[in-house]
Design a protein around this motif. Sequence first.
Motif, PDB file in Angstrom:
ATOM      1  N   ASP A 114       0.894  -1.152   0.074  1.00  0.00           N
ATOM      2  CA  ASP A 114       0.119   0.059   0.044  1.00  0.00           C
ATOM      3  C   ASP A 114       0.780   1.293  -0.037  1.00  0.00           C
ATOM      4  OD1 ASP A 114       0.655  -1.008   2.835  1.00  0.00           O
ATOM      5  OD2 ASP A 114      -0.634   0.819   3.542  1.00  0.00           O
ATOM      6  N   ARG A 115       2.124   0.998   0.389  1.00  0.00           N
ATOM      7  CA  ARG A 115       3.275   2.101   0.247  1.00  0.00           C
ATOM      8  C   ARG A 115       3.562   2.819  -1.331  1.00  0.00           C
ATOM      9  NH1 ARG A 115       5.528   0.077   5.226  1.00  0.00           N
ATOM     10  NH2 ARG A 115       5.454   1.559   6.936  1.00  0.00           N
ATOM     11  N   VAL A 116       3.201   1.893  -2.132  1.00  0.00           N
ATOM     12  CA  VAL A 116       3.511   2.315  -3.522  1.00  0.00           C
ATOM     13  C   VAL A 116       2.815   3.331  -4.118  1.00  0.00           C
ATOM     14  CG1 VAL A 116       3.342   1.350  -5.976  1.00  0.00           C
ATOM     15  CG2 VAL A 116       4.048  -0.048  -4.241  1.00  0.00           C
ATOM     16  N   ALA A 117       1.609   3.736  -3.778  1.00  0.00           N
ATOM     17  CA  ALA A 117       0.930   5.030  -4.181  1.00  0.00           C
ATOM     18  C   ALA A 117       1.270   6.060  -3.332  1.00  0.00           C
ATOM     19  CB  ALA A 117      -0.751   4.651  -3.872  1.00  0.00           C
ATOM     20  N   GLN A 118       2.199   6.164  -2.281  1.00  0.00           N
ATOM     21  CA  GLN A 118       2.613   7.247  -1.779  1.00  0.00           C
ATOM     22  C   GLN A 118       4.053   7.507  -2.271  1.00  0.00           C
ATOM     23  OE1 GLN A 118       2.834   5.570   2.269  1.00  0.00           O
ATOM     24  NE2 GLN A 118       0.706   5.873   2.866  1.00  0.00           N
ATOM     25  N   LEU A 119       4.586   6.883  -3.116  1.00  0.00           N
ATOM     26  CA  LEU A 119       5.795   7.210  -3.984  1.00  0.00           C
ATOM     27  C   LEU A 119       5.553   8.419  -4.865  1.00  0.00           C
ATOM     28  CD1 LEU A 119       7.790   3.960  -4.303  1.00  0.00           C
ATOM     29  CD2 LEU A 119       8.886   6.063  -2.948  1.00  0.00           C
ATOM     30  N   PRO A 120       6.618   9.379  -4.934  1.00  0.00           N
ATOM     31  CA  PRO A 120       6.350  10.503  -6.050  1.00  0.00           C
ATOM     32  C   PRO A 120       6.865   9.584  -7.330  1.00  0.00           C
ATOM     33  CG  PRO A 120       7.650  11.105  -4.044  1.00  0.00           C
ATOM     34  CD  PRO A 120       7.398   9.667  -3.679  1.00  0.00           C
ATOM     35  N   PRO A 121       6.353  10.002  -8.220  1.00  0.00           N
ATOM     36  CA  PRO A 121       6.750   9.366  -9.773  1.00  0.00           C
ATOM     37  C   PRO A 121       8.175   9.490  -9.901  1.00  0.00           C
ATOM     38  CG  PRO A 121       4.856  10.882  -9.948  1.00  0.00           C
ATOM     39  CD  PRO A 121       5.377  10.897  -8.543  1.00  0.00           C
ATOM     40  N   GLY A 122       8.890   8.435 -10.291  1.00  0.00           N
ATOM     41  CA  GLY A 122      10.248   8.517 -10.836  1.00  0.00           C
ATOM     42  C   GLY A 122      11.016   8.157  -9.647  1.00  0.00           C
ATOM     43  N   CYS A 123      10.471   7.805  -8.446  1.00  0.00           N
ATOM     44  CA  CYS A 123      11.152   7.320  -7.238  1.00  0.00           C
ATOM     45  C   CYS A 123      11.254   5.870  -7.229  1.00  0.00           C
ATOM     46  CB  CYS A 123      10.819   8.311  -6.080  1.00  0.00           C
ATOM     47  SG  CYS A 123      10.947  10.004  -6.335  1.00  0.00           S
ATOM     48  N   GLU A 163      22.586  -1.441   0.028  1.00  0.00           N
ATOM     49  CA  GLU A 163      22.874  -0.252   0.892  1.00  0.00           C
ATOM     50  C   GLU A 163      23.428   1.210   0.209  1.00  0.00           C
ATOM     51  OE1 GLU A 163      25.411   0.511   4.838  1.00  0.00           O
ATOM     52  OE2 GLU A 163      24.045  -1.243   5.026  1.00  0.00           O
ATOM     53  N   ARG A 164      23.210   2.150   0.552  1.00  0.00           N
ATOM     54  CA  ARG A 164      23.823   3.363  -0.122  1.00  0.00           C
ATOM     55  C   ARG A 164      23.841   4.627   0.769  1.00  0.00           C
ATOM     56  NH1 ARG A 164      19.558   4.953  -4.804  1.00  0.00           N
ATOM     57  NH2 ARG A 164      19.383   2.814  -5.373  1.00  0.00           N
ATOM     58  N   ARG A 165      24.791   5.582   0.556  1.00  0.00           N
ATOM     59  CA  ARG A 165      24.720   6.678   1.367  1.00  0.00           C
ATOM     60  C   ARG A 165      24.181   7.911   0.540  1.00  0.00           C
ATOM     61  NH1 ARG A 165      26.241   8.270   6.533  1.00  0.00           N
ATOM     62  NH2 ARG A 165      28.158   9.504   5.827  1.00  0.00           N
ATOM     63  N   VAL A 166      23.116   8.530   1.083  1.00  0.00           N
ATOM     64  CA  VAL A 166      22.515   9.522   0.092  1.00  0.00           C
ATOM     65  C   VAL A 166      22.309  10.893   0.776  1.00  0.00           C
ATOM     66  CG1 VAL A 166      21.097   7.944  -1.123  1.00  0.00           C
ATOM     67  CG2 VAL A 166      20.234   8.887   1.050  1.00  0.00           C
ATOM     68  N   HIS A 167      22.154  12.048   0.088  1.00  0.00           N
ATOM     69  CA  HIS A 167      22.051  13.245   0.563  1.00  0.00           C
ATOM     70  C   HIS A 167      20.458  13.716   0.802  1.00  0.00           C
ATOM     71  CE1 HIS A 167      26.173  14.622   0.376  1.00  0.00           C
ATOM     72  NE2 HIS A 167      26.246  13.804  -0.788  1.00  0.00           N
ATOM     73  N   PRO A 168      20.032  14.124   1.656  1.00  0.00           N
ATOM     74  CA  PRO A 168      18.650  14.555   1.837  1.00  0.00           C
ATOM     75  C   PRO A 168      18.511  15.913   1.080  1.00  0.00           C
ATOM     76  CG  PRO A 168      19.665  15.243   3.942  1.00  0.00           C
ATOM     77  CD  PRO A 168      20.709  14.339   3.099  1.00  0.00           C
ATOM     78  N   ALA A 169      17.440  16.079   0.305  1.00  0.00           N
ATOM     79  CA  ALA A 169      17.044  17.184  -0.248  1.00  0.00           C
ATOM     80  C   ALA A 169      16.879  18.410   0.625  1.00  0.00           C
ATOM     81  CB  ALA A 169      15.475  17.061  -1.141  1.00  0.00           C
ATOM     82  N   ALA A 170      16.851  19.640   0.180  1.00  0.00           N
ATOM     83  CA  ALA A 170      16.798  21.001   0.677  1.00  0.00           C
ATOM     84  C   ALA A 170      15.868  21.080   1.875  1.00  0.00           C
ATOM     85  CB  ALA A 170      17.016  22.077  -0.091  1.00  0.00           C
ATOM     86  N   GLY A 171      14.886  20.858   1.441  1.00  0.00           N
ATOM     87  CA  GLY A 171      13.672  20.599   2.641  1.00  0.00           C
ATOM     88  C   GLY A 171      13.568  19.662   3.937  1.00  0.00           C
ATOM     89  N   LEU A 172      14.475  18.804   3.704  1.00  0.00           N
ATOM     90  CA  LEU A 172      14.479  17.589   4.720  1.00  0.00           C
ATOM     91  C   LEU A 172      15.664  17.748   5.775  1.00  0.00           C
ATOM     92  CD1 LEU A 172      14.128  14.483   2.363  1.00  0.00           C
ATOM     93  CD2 LEU A 172      12.174  15.987   3.376  1.00  0.00           C
ATOM     94  N   ALA A 202      11.809   8.322  -0.372  1.00  0.00           N
ATOM     95  CA  ALA A 202      11.755   8.383  -1.890  1.00  0.00           C
ATOM     96  C   ALA A 202      12.965   8.917  -2.366  1.00  0.00           C
ATOM     97  CB  ALA A 202      10.522   9.189  -2.444  1.00  0.00           C
ATOM     98  N   LEU A 203      13.745   7.803  -3.090  1.00  0.00           N
ATOM     99  CA  LEU A 203      15.067   8.146  -3.731  1.00  0.00           C
ATOM    100  C   LEU A 203      14.952   8.469  -5.272  1.00  0.00           C
ATOM    101  CD1 LEU A 203      16.880   5.208  -1.831  1.00  0.00           C
ATOM    102  CD2 LEU A 203      16.928   7.297  -1.212  1.00  0.00           C
ATOM    103  N   ARG A 204      15.796   9.503  -5.482  1.00  0.00           N
ATOM    104  CA  ARG A 204      16.232   9.668  -6.898  1.00  0.00           C
ATOM    105  C   ARG A 204      17.708   9.730  -6.929  1.00  0.00           C
ATOM    106  NH1 ARG A 204      12.031  14.168  -7.528  1.00  0.00           N
ATOM    107  NH2 ARG A 204      10.023  13.222  -8.329  1.00  0.00           N
ATOM    108  N   GLY A 205      18.256   8.458  -7.501  1.00  0.00           N
ATOM    109  CA  GLY A 205      19.547   8.551  -7.462  1.00  0.00           C
ATOM    110  C   GLY A 205      20.207   8.287  -6.045  1.00  0.00           C
TER     111      GLY A 205
END
Length: 339
Positions: free
Chosen positions: A11-20, A41-50, A63-66
């Motif tokens: 049920d979480r699939v519908a909560q993902l933004p497109p392309g993520c 596993e990977r290390r990622v940066h949070p977006a500016a609003g997070l 939600a990951l984009r790269g």
Amino acid sequence: MDLLALGWTADRVAQLPPGCEPGRVLRVDRGRLTVRAADGERRVHPAAGLHGAAAPAVGDWVALRGELAVGFLPRRSAFTRTAAGRTSAAQVVAANVDVVLVVDALIGEARVRRIERYLAVAWSSGAAPAVVLTKADLCDDVTAAVEQVTEDAIGVPVLPVSSVTAEGLDAVRELFGPGRTAAMVGPSGVGKSSLANALAGRPVAGTRGIREDGRGRHTTTARELHLLPGGGLLVDTPGMRELGLHDDADGVAQAYADVEGFAAECRYRDCEHRTEPGCAVAAAIDDGLLDPARITAWRKLQGEARHQLLRVDARARAEERKRLRALHRTMRERPYRTR
């Protein structure tokens, strides 16, 4: 990596933004996130609003984009406290947990009041609380100690364990199976790291001894999510010497369900449970059904929850001012008031 093993639900699939794509946060440190996604596993940066109050916490689904986390999905539960220090900000200790393990030790100072405080916050998290009492191999009378805690941990399983002998570990594992997440919370020095290592069957957390003054040492320096053998997930947290309630009135009511039950039977709705006639709480104390120390702790946590609500909720502050004005007006209008 099978995302179902990390607690993912369809049920979480519908909560993902497109392309993520989804990833679960394993660790947060130095402004970066360690996440587990379908490809590992990977290390990622949070977006500016997070950042700040909007930052993801351990256990969140992002939600990951790269290499960028652009948002996080709605939380199903969250163990939240008031951040340490002179602030009213909420701090999410662990998100999307199914079980909160309130950990304390069967040795050392009396633990009941401290456990009650943790249970009040745990009940407010949306997860199911349980009490785990460690170091059973060092306790002379485990049964009596467990009974003491069980008496006040209303509706909560109380499990004695030993990380040395493995006693009780299977009972803890049964609380969270494949795809389910547990978060361990408690003060420093009660054996959380040793318990995490024992449940994982390998070293996942450092361990250190108790300080000379008897206080615990911080052995876990950051919250981290571990995948255990058998499929359960465990969030190990640093010890908390300060656990501030964050608007936990409902949690306090559940942690003190017995007191709340008697309070509901009082003759007057605004009974303060002190010397009022028809007070069911006072009668329960006289009859030996309630511990006076438990009533004192209940009042204290109620007061803390109310104070915190007034700090963060403008509407609640307005209602409190209105209540005080009405009370002062009533006092002024009393015909027998001394002039």
